[in-house]
Design an enzyme around this catalytic site. Structure first.
Site, PDB file in Angstrom:
ATOM      1  N   LYS A   1       0.833  -1.209   0.000  1.00 38.39           N
ATOM      2  CA  LYS A   1       0.000   0.000   0.000  1.00 38.39           C
ATOM      3  C   LYS A   1       0.863   1.253   0.000  1.00 38.39           C
ATOM      4  O   LYS A   1       0.688   2.157  -0.833  1.00 38.39           O
ATOM      5  CB  LYS A   1      -0.917   0.010   1.222  1.00 38.39           C
ATOM      6  N   ASN A   2       1.806   1.331   0.938  1.00 39.21           N
ATOM      7  CA  ASN A   2       2.603   2.539   1.073  1.00 39.21           C
ATOM      8  C   ASN A   2       3.482   2.787  -0.147  1.00 39.21           C
ATOM      9  O   ASN A   2       3.746   3.937  -0.514  1.00 39.21           O
ATOM     10  CB  ASN A   2       3.448   2.477   2.344  1.00 39.21           C
TER      11      ASN A   2
ATOM     12  N   CYS B   1      -4.884   8.359   9.645  1.00 41.06           N
ATOM     13  CA  CYS B   1      -5.136   7.782  10.962  1.00 41.06           C
ATOM     14  C   CYS B   1      -4.772   8.761  12.078  1.00 41.06           C
ATOM     15  O   CYS B   1      -3.811   9.521  11.972  1.00 41.06           O
ATOM     16  CB  CYS B   1      -4.324   6.496  11.149  1.00 41.06           C
TER      17      CYS B   1
ATOM     18  N   ARG C   1       1.705  14.488  12.897  1.00 42.30           N
ATOM     19  CA  ARG C   1       2.679  14.149  11.872  1.00 42.30           C
ATOM     20  C   ARG C   1       2.778  15.354  10.931  1.00 42.30           C
ATOM     21  O   ARG C   1       2.193  15.382   9.861  1.00 42.30           O
ATOM     22  CB  ARG C   1       2.248  12.881  11.115  1.00 42.30           C
TER      23      ARG C   1
ATOM     24  N   ASP D   1       4.538   0.213  12.132  1.00 48.93           N
ATOM     25  CA  ASP D   1       3.268  -0.298  11.628  1.00 48.93           C
ATOM     26  C   ASP D   1       3.016  -1.755  11.995  1.00 48.93           C
ATOM     27  O   ASP D   1       1.962  -2.304  11.657  1.00 48.93           O
ATOM     28  CB  ASP D   1       3.204  -0.140  10.099  1.00 48.93           C
TER      29      ASP D   1
ATOM     30  N   ARG E   1      -8.521   0.322   4.364  1.00 51.93           N
ATOM     31  CA  ARG E   1      -7.491   1.209   3.817  1.00 51.93           C
ATOM     32  C   ARG E   1      -6.174   0.470   3.610  1.00 51.93           C
ATOM     33  O   ARG E   1      -5.349   0.903   2.810  1.00 51.93           O
ATOM     34  CB  ARG E   1      -7.251   2.400   4.756  1.00 51.93           C
TER      35      ARG E   1
END
Length: 423
Positions: free
Chosen positions: A22-23, A118, A123, A309, A401
């Site tokens: 995903k990232n 999230c 951040r 994560d 997600r």
């Protein structure tokens, strides 16, 4: 709002396919903005975040088509119509800030809303902004938007020294620098596999990059980039999550496409806890070595350290480990919000600031729990797989997600899990 019902059902066995990252995909997609030629991504994950990025790119005038049931993304930015990334789309996902560098490099200006995502602590985007300023851009933050303007003649190469390691800021700077005039040096750059994957894709498009995977990346700017076809790297976070399933429940699971090099620090902690990880031609075969796992200490760090994560999922494992474990979160503040929900299931967890002490119990008990973010969602599902009775995980919209077909994948391993549609 959907919920996930999990019933503890003993060991898990079988094989589970691991999707593209995903990232990585969310970083690769904005790279299409750097060129007027097609960029095609294969091994793309089918997730709501990918759909959000698709909508964002389309709002800028890019063409994005999902082929092969969504596993191939065909993109073209030959006719951009806007350089404004609106709040209504950007607020849904933090990765939206990654259109800033490409738009600034190619079009010379951009307006990008401050992002969402999230709720795992502050951040800030200041590292992204400072990186663009180091390439000569003027940055103005007002009305909830980043207003960016390149100097006459475009961005200029420069030295970007990150005060702390930032994956997103490294990615933004890397993309922007590919079209900047002269040489750009990124110091204290992130080293994650997703950075390496982005650099490889950009190189296929004609960029001149060296040093990816190290803390110093050097980019020689080029006049233009072309098209390319690129396969998205394996999702190391999904990989680690499914590796924990047999560690928590028992059994033996092979994660197709997995490689230890993606998760060396994580695999080392699993080994210390008494979990076997064997690399095979198909992927990674995971099982407990000998009964109940042992307590281990975990500290999250930038790659190649233990991934933040995977901290929530690892905590779920350590809730039933023999002994006392200490987890230290050094990447994000406020990332132990899953701890109170695990406590509802009978876990013994004491949180003090960025440290959590977990005293293992023999068995967790099923309970209604609330998901607070993406990784917390799946950590509660993992805990439910090993708990006695039923666990109802509420507010799982975060889950979609970052995890593709999680119920189907776990069911194929023997888990009793089902999605309950909200009203």
């Amino acid at each position: 709002m959907d919920s996930i019902l999990v019933t503890g059902n003993g060991p898990l066995n079988g094989v589970v396919p691991i999707a593209g990252a995903k990232n990585a995909c969310l970083t690769l997609m904005p790279a299409t903005l750097l060129s007027d030629e097609p960029l095609t991504l294969t091994n793309a994950p089918r997730l709501s975040d990918i759909r959000t990025m698709t909508l964002l790119l389309q709002s800028l005038g890019a063409e994005v088509s999902a082929l092969a049931s969504g596993k191939v993304l065909a993109m073209s930015s030959h006719g951009l119509t806007s350089t404004r990334a609106d709040y209504d789309i950007v607020r849904k996902m933090r990765a939206s800030i990654l259109v800033l560098g490409p738009l600034l490099a190619r079009e010379g200006h951009a307006e990008v809303s401050l992002p969402g995502g999230c709720a795992i602590g502050a951040r800030p985007v200041d590292l992204h902004l400072k990186a663009m300023e180091a390439l000569g851009a003027e940055m103005d933050l007002r009305d909830g938007y980043v207003h960016a303007k390149a100097p006459a003649g475009g961005l200029r190469g420069g030295v970007v020294a990150f005060p702390i390691v930032s994956v997103g800021a490294t990615e933004n700077a890397l993309m922007a620098a590919t079209l900047a005039k002269g040489t750009t040096v990124l110091k204290n750059a992130a080293r994650e596999p997703e950075i390496v994957d982005l650099a490889r894709c950009l190189r296929r498009m004609g960029a001149q990059i060296e040093g990816e995977g190290t803390s110093t990346i050097i980019i020689e700017g080029v006049d233009r980039l072309g098209g390319a076809t690129h396969a998205v790297v394996t999702d190391r976070i999904e990989l680690g999550t499914y590796m924990l399933a047999p560690a928590i429940c028992g059994g033996e699971v092979t994660c197709l496409g997995g490689r230890i090099e993606l998760l060396e620090a994580f695999c080392e902690r699993l080994d210390a806890a008494g979990v076997s990880v064997e690399e095979t031609p198909e992927g990674l075969k995971v099982s407990r070595k000998n009964g109940r796992v042992s307590a281990v200490d975990v500290t999250t760090e930038p790659f190649p350290g233990f991934p933040t994560d995977l901290q929530a999922q690892m905590m779920a494992l350590l809730c039933t480990a023999e002994g006392v474990s200490v987890l230290e979160e050094k990447i994000f503040e406020n990332r132990f919000m899953h701890a109170p929900e695990l406590i509802r299931m009978g876990a013994r967890i004491d949180v003090h600031g960025g440290t959590a002490k977990v005293t293992g119990v023999a068995r967790l008990r099923g309970a209604p729990v609330m998901a607070t973010d993406l990784r917390a969602s799946v950590s509660l599902i993992l805990a439910g797989l090993a708990a006695e009775g039923e666990t109802l995980v509420n507010r799982v919209y975060h889950l979609d997600r970052g995890y593709e077909n999680v119920e189907q994948k776990l069911s194929a391993l023997g888990a009793r899990i089902e999605r309950i549609k909200g009203q």
